[in-house]
Design an enzyme around this catalytic site. Structure first.
Site, PDB file in Angstrom:
ATOM      1  N   SER A 238       0.958  -1.974  -5.389  1.00 56.72           N
ATOM      2  CA  SER A 238       0.078  -1.583  -4.281  1.00 56.72           C
ATOM      3  C   SER A 238       0.806  -1.185  -3.009  1.00 56.72           C
ATOM      4  CB  SER A 238      -0.909  -2.704  -3.971  1.00 56.72           C
ATOM      5  OG  SER A 238      -1.900  -2.724  -4.971  1.00 56.72           O
TER       6      SER A 238
ATOM      7  N   LYS B 192       0.268   2.295  -1.996  1.00 54.87           N
ATOM      8  CA  LYS B 192      -0.954   2.721  -1.287  1.00 54.87           C
ATOM      9  C   LYS B 192      -0.639   3.196   0.135  1.00 54.87           C
ATOM     10  CE  LYS B 192      -3.894  -0.414  -4.025  1.00 54.87           C
ATOM     11  NZ  LYS B 192      -4.492  -1.766  -4.068  1.00 54.87           N
TER      12      LYS B 192
ATOM     13  N   TYR C  26      -3.557   7.249  -9.851  1.00 54.81           N
ATOM     14  CA  TYR C  26      -3.435   5.885  -9.309  1.00 54.81           C
ATOM     15  C   TYR C  26      -2.500   5.026 -10.157  1.00 54.81           C
ATOM     16  CZ  TYR C  26      -4.561   1.133  -8.006  1.00 54.81           C
ATOM     17  OH  TYR C  26      -4.452  -0.185  -7.625  1.00 54.81           O
TER      18      TYR C  26
ATOM     19  N   TYR D 269      -5.093  -7.970   1.654  1.00 55.73           N
ATOM     20  CA  TYR D 269      -6.439  -8.266   1.136  1.00 55.73           C
ATOM     21  C   TYR D 269      -7.055  -9.450   1.876  1.00 55.73           C
ATOM     22  CZ  TYR D 269      -3.861  -5.583  -2.253  1.00 55.73           C
ATOM     23  OH  TYR D 269      -3.049  -4.657  -2.834  1.00 55.73           O
TER      24      TYR D 269
ATOM     25  N   VAL E 203       1.370  -6.408  -6.486  1.00 57.71           N
ATOM     26  CA  VAL E 203       1.427  -7.485  -7.490  1.00 57.71           C
ATOM     27  C   VAL E 203       2.754  -7.537  -8.256  1.00 57.71           C
ATOM     28  CG1 VAL E 203      -1.039  -7.887  -7.897  1.00 57.71           C
ATOM     29  CG2 VAL E 203       0.142  -6.087  -9.170  1.00 57.71           C
TER      30      VAL E 203
HETATM   31  N1  GLN Z   1      -1.826  -2.012 -10.543  1.00 62.88           N
HETATM   32  C1  GLN Z   1      -2.518  -3.038  -9.818  1.00 62.88           C
HETATM   33  C2  GLN Z   1      -4.011  -2.852  -9.975  1.00 62.88           C
HETATM   34  O1  GLN Z   1      -4.442  -1.749  -9.839  1.00 62.88           O
HETATM   35  C3  GLN Z   1      -2.121  -2.975  -8.375  1.00 62.88           C
HETATM   36  C4  GLN Z   1      -2.756  -4.066  -7.558  1.00 62.88           C
HETATM   37  C5  GLN Z   1      -1.844  -4.684  -6.531  1.00 62.88           C
HETATM   38  O2  GLN Z   1      -0.647  -4.458  -6.485  1.00 62.88           O
HETATM   39  N2  GLN Z   1      -2.415  -5.535  -5.725  1.00 62.88           N
HETATM   40  O3  GLN Z   1      -4.748  -3.776 -10.244  1.00 62.88           O
END
Ligand code: GLN
Length: 310
Positions: free
Chosen positions: A64, A67, A191, A243, A261
């Site tokens: 993420s 992003k 994505y 988050y 993650v």
């Molecule tokens: N690939 C993970 C997902 O889409 C990315 C989420 C994250 O890094 N928080 O669920």
């Protein structure tokens, strides 16, 4: 003045002593197999000095954190019009939550929850084949990090695709509200591949420099984005980058930060430093447990904070 070379080494040594390292993500084998003892740290300061420690050159899945770069790219394409399709408020929910989408008519709360990142991917896909859109993002990241070796881990991208049922649900749900312009599987392809970009702490901190320098990769260098846009991306990282734990991160670290993650966090001390840390074990919110602690110690030692000076 803090001795940063010493600090990165000492924080890395402190983290090595800690046994409770959180839990590595298990939803895909390439992440589940990572050794939770891995730890990398890199601080790039405003004068261009680079301080590293631990597994700072080991590439990991940025997940993420991508992003942030995808948002920068989407704002470059459609500017403020993005905010008609994505909000700018913290969600108070998990990164992959679907609950707010029904109440809020398919408009995600912010560009850093998965739903928001899918809208951003949909913007970046406009006028392109998915392969070209992701190639464009990769080129952008390579340029910002000044490193042509950055690549996508295809095994991670495949695994994301095979297990991404919640993301598929989010994309289809937003499509039903008319907030995705492309077939969901194409937007999802972009994505999943951006999540699978592999970078080291050194590369990630280098790529984050434009957010430390108000939109320039280096002071006096060409402008990549406006200072106002860089400030606003930092604001979103601070309020939404972790988050439902964004408030806690602001409280403990006091810097804009974006987690993934894979265990990475990119944090920005505007005008002072770009910091990347990697520790694969996650806390209950899906943010790197030791990564957060390491940043807390760095912020404490340096006095870096967007909330006031020492
Ligand atoms: N690939 C993970 C997902 O889409 C990315 C989420 C994250 O890094 N928080 O669920």
């Amino acid at each position: 003045m803090t001795d940063l070379a010493l600090l990165v080494r000492s924080v890395t040594e402190q983290m090595a002593q800690i046994e409770d390292r959180g839990a590595v993500a298990t939803y895909i084998p390439p992440l589940a197999e990572i050794d939770p003892l891995r730890f990398g740290l890199c601080i790039v300061t405003a004068d261009g000095a680079v301080h590293t420690a631990g597994d700072c050159d080991e590439p990991f899945s940025i997940q993420s954190v991508s992003k942030v770069f995808a948002l920068t790219q989407a704002l470059g394409k459609i500017g403020e019009a993005l905010w008609l399709r994505v909000g700018r408020e913290p969600s108070g929910t998990a990164f992959n939550s679907i609950v707010q989408l029904e109440r809020e008519q398919g408009i995600p709360r912010n560009p850093f929850v998965n739903a928001g990142a899918l809208v951003v991917a949909d913007v970046n896909l406009a006028g392109h084949e998915p392969r070209v859109a992701i190639g464009e993002l990769l080129r952008f990241v390579r340029h910002m990090a000044d490193d042509e070796t950055i690549a996508i881990d295809e095994a991670v991208a495949r695994a994301e695709q095979e297990t991404g049922f919640r993301n598929v649900a989010l994309a289809n749900y937003m499509k039903a509200f008319g907030n995705l312009k492309h077939p969901p599987e194409r937007t999802l392809g972009v994505y999943f591949h951006q999540c699978a970009i592999a970078m080291s702490c050194r590369q990630l901190a280098m790529a984050g420099r434009y957010l430390m320098h108000g939109g320039r990769i280096e002071p006096g260098g060409p402008r990549l984005i406006s200072p106002q846009r860089a400030r606003r991306i930092n604001a979103l990282m601070l309020t939404c980058g972790h988050y439902d734990a964004s408030g806690d991160f602001a409280f403990r670290v006091g810097l804009p930060g974006k987690s993934g993650v894979g265990g990475a966090i990119l944090a920005i001390a505007p005008g002072k430093a770009a910091i990347a840390v990697w520790s694969p074990g996650l806390n209950e919110n899906g943010n790197s447990q030791l990564g957060t602690l390491a940043l807390e110690r760095i912020a404490e030692a340096t006095g870096w904070s967007v909330f006031g000076a020492d």
